[in-house]
Design a protein around this motif. Sequence first.
Motif, short mmCIF file in Angstrom:
data_model
loop_
_atom_site.label_atom_id
_atom_site.label_comp_id
_atom_site.label_asym_id
_atom_site.label_seq_id
_atom_site.Cartn_x
_atom_site.Cartn_y
_atom_site.Cartn_z
N PHE A 1 0.85 -1.19 0.00
CA PHE A 1 0.00 0.00 0.00
C PHE A 1 0.89 1.25 0.00
O PHE A 1 2.07 1.18 0.36
N GLU A 2 0.32 2.36 -0.41
CA GLU A 2 1.04 3.64 -0.38
C GLU A 2 0.54 4.46 0.82
O GLU A 2 -0.66 4.74 0.91
N PRO A 3 1.42 4.84 1.75
CA PRO A 3 0.94 5.61 2.91
C PRO A 3 0.46 7.00 2.53
O PRO A 3 1.02 7.62 1.62
N GLU A 4 -0.56 7.46 3.20
CA GLU A 4 -1.06 8.83 2.96
C GLU A 4 -0.47 9.76 4.01
O GLU A 4 0.00 9.31 5.06
N ASN A 5 -0.54 11.06 3.72
CA ASN A 5 -0.05 12.04 4.67
C ASN A 5 -1.22 12.55 5.52
O ASN A 5 -2.20 13.03 4.98
N PHE A 6 -1.13 12.42 6.82
CA PHE A 6 -2.18 12.93 7.71
C PHE A 6 -1.60 14.04 8.58
O PHE A 6 -0.65 13.81 9.33
N GLU A 7 -2.18 15.23 8.45
CA GLU A 7 -1.71 16.38 9.25
C GLU A 7 -2.13 16.21 10.71
O GLU A 7 -3.15 15.58 11.00
N ILE A 8 -1.37 16.84 11.63
CA ILE A 8 -1.79 16.83 13.04
C ILE A 8 -2.96 17.80 13.19
O ILE A 8 -2.84 18.98 12.83
N PRO A 9 -4.10 17.35 13.71
CA PRO A 9 -5.27 18.25 13.82
C PRO A 9 -4.98 19.44 14.75
O PRO A 9 -4.18 19.34 15.69
N GLU A 10 -5.67 20.55 14.47
CA GLU A 10 -5.51 21.81 15.21
C GLU A 10 -5.67 21.60 16.72
O GLU A 10 -4.89 22.11 17.53
N ASN A 11 -6.71 20.86 17.10
CA ASN A 11 -6.99 20.65 18.52
C ASN A 11 -5.84 19.91 19.22
O ASN A 11 -5.49 20.21 20.37
N VAL A 12 -5.24 18.97 18.50
CA VAL A 12 -4.11 18.21 19.07
C VAL A 12 -2.90 19.14 19.23
O VAL A 12 -2.18 19.08 20.24
N LEU A 13 -2.69 20.02 18.26
CA LEU A 13 -1.56 20.96 18.36
C LEU A 13 -1.71 21.85 19.60
O LEU A 13 -0.74 22.08 20.33
N LYS A 14 -2.94 22.30 19.86
CA LYS A 14 -3.20 23.12 21.07
C LYS A 14 -2.91 22.31 22.32
O LYS A 14 -2.31 22.79 23.28
N PHE A 15 -3.36 21.05 22.31
CA PHE A 15 -3.16 20.17 23.47
C PHE A 15 -1.66 19.92 23.71
O PHE A 15 -1.20 19.87 24.84
N GLN A 16 -0.92 19.79 22.60
CA GLN A 16 0.52 19.53 22.72
C GLN A 16 1.24 20.71 23.37
O GLN A 16 2.19 20.53 24.12
N LYS A 17 0.79 21.93 23.05
CA LYS A 17 1.41 23.13 23.65
C LYS A 17 1.30 23.07 25.16
O LYS A 17 2.19 23.44 25.90
N LEU A 18 0.14 22.60 25.63
CA LEU A 18 -0.11 22.54 27.07
C LEU A 18 0.65 21.40 27.75
O LEU A 18 1.10 21.52 28.89
N THR A 19 0.80 20.26 27.04
CA THR A 19 1.22 19.04 27.72
C THR A 19 2.63 18.54 27.40
O THR A 19 3.13 17.65 28.08
N LYS A 20 3.25 19.07 26.34
CA LYS A 20 4.53 18.51 25.89
C LYS A 20 5.57 18.43 27.02
O LYS A 20 6.28 17.43 27.16
N ASN A 21 5.65 19.47 27.83
CA ASN A 21 6.68 19.49 28.87
C ASN A 21 6.18 19.07 30.24
O ASN A 21 6.98 18.68 31.09
N LYS A 22 4.88 19.13 30.46
CA LYS A 22 4.43 18.81 31.83
C LYS A 22 3.44 17.64 31.91
O LYS A 22 2.92 17.35 32.98
N GLY A 23 3.20 16.96 30.79
CA GLY A 23 2.31 15.81 30.81
C GLY A 23 0.86 16.21 30.98
O GLY A 23 0.50 17.38 30.81
N PHE A 24 0.01 15.25 31.32
CA PHE A 24 -1.41 15.57 31.49
C PHE A 24 -2.08 14.64 32.49
O PHE A 24 -1.56 13.57 32.83
#
Length: 268
Positions: A112-135
């Motif tokens: 199969f050929e893999p498709e490109n899936f962007e990181i959704p906006e909501n996940v990007l916001k969540f990552q800003k909050l949690t990347k360094n301090k977890g959740f």
Amino acid sequence: MIEELKNLFKKHKTFDFDTLSPIQKNARGIPIPTKSMASLGCKNCRSCEEHCPTNAIYIHSENEMDIDYGACLQCGICVNACPSDKLENSHFNYTFSFKKEELKIKYRKGNFEPENFEIPENVLKFQKLTKNKGFNYREVAAGGNVSVECELNASFNNVFDSEGLQVRSVASPKHADAILFSGPVSENMQKPLEIAWDCMPEPKALIACGTEAIMGGVFEKGKTPKDPDLFIAGDPPRPDVILQAYRYLMGVYKFSFQKSLKEFLKKS
Ligand code: SF4
Ligand code: SF4
């Protein structure tokens, strides 16, 4: 006394998630087409499809097969049901993604050929909050078979060490950054899940953990407050898979299900 002294010098056994692989030899993992299917096709007998408890596998022809790994229990029944050994258990078990569609693979001549899936906006916001301090998350058992809860319990032991990754379970959604739910979301659990979701502050994430939470398993899937932000497939997913999926959600672990599976197929 001697045993206690020996223990002082033993190395700890906690998993190192930086070096952990999507392939675990002691896990069955997802079914994949064998090399022989790629070169010769298969009998098109549909035995795999008929035996699959969740309709995760669909055969179009001797060279065309779709597998929805979001629906796949990783039970291995299709592998055993194939009369000509055209399917095998891969031991690949990192079946998680931000999009349910990414877990659906259309194999053509075993590839199969893999498709490109962007990181959704909501996940990007969540990552800003949690990347360094977890959740913190509140778990909602929404009518499942409790297997996910067993693995969540295990994720806190000193082998997997969820809290070491800064992911903690809390008693109230008011103190949580995410809701993790298991089960097909039975009628009686739709409202409690919605209430739990509504009383959490933004940014927040909804995690569907296990095959039932993704598509109902052998039951009809109930309503969720929104489309989940993270899908962790398997019935149940292993604790190390759940924890690696959390790291993926936090933006600490870079991963693409389709690209990683493609890479694995190339090498195997
Ligand atoms: S492993 Fe089980 S659930 Fe997955 S496709 Fe095969 S039979 Fe279906
Ligand atoms: S059981 Fe095997 S031979 Fe039959 S359709 Fe499935 S993969 Fe092909």
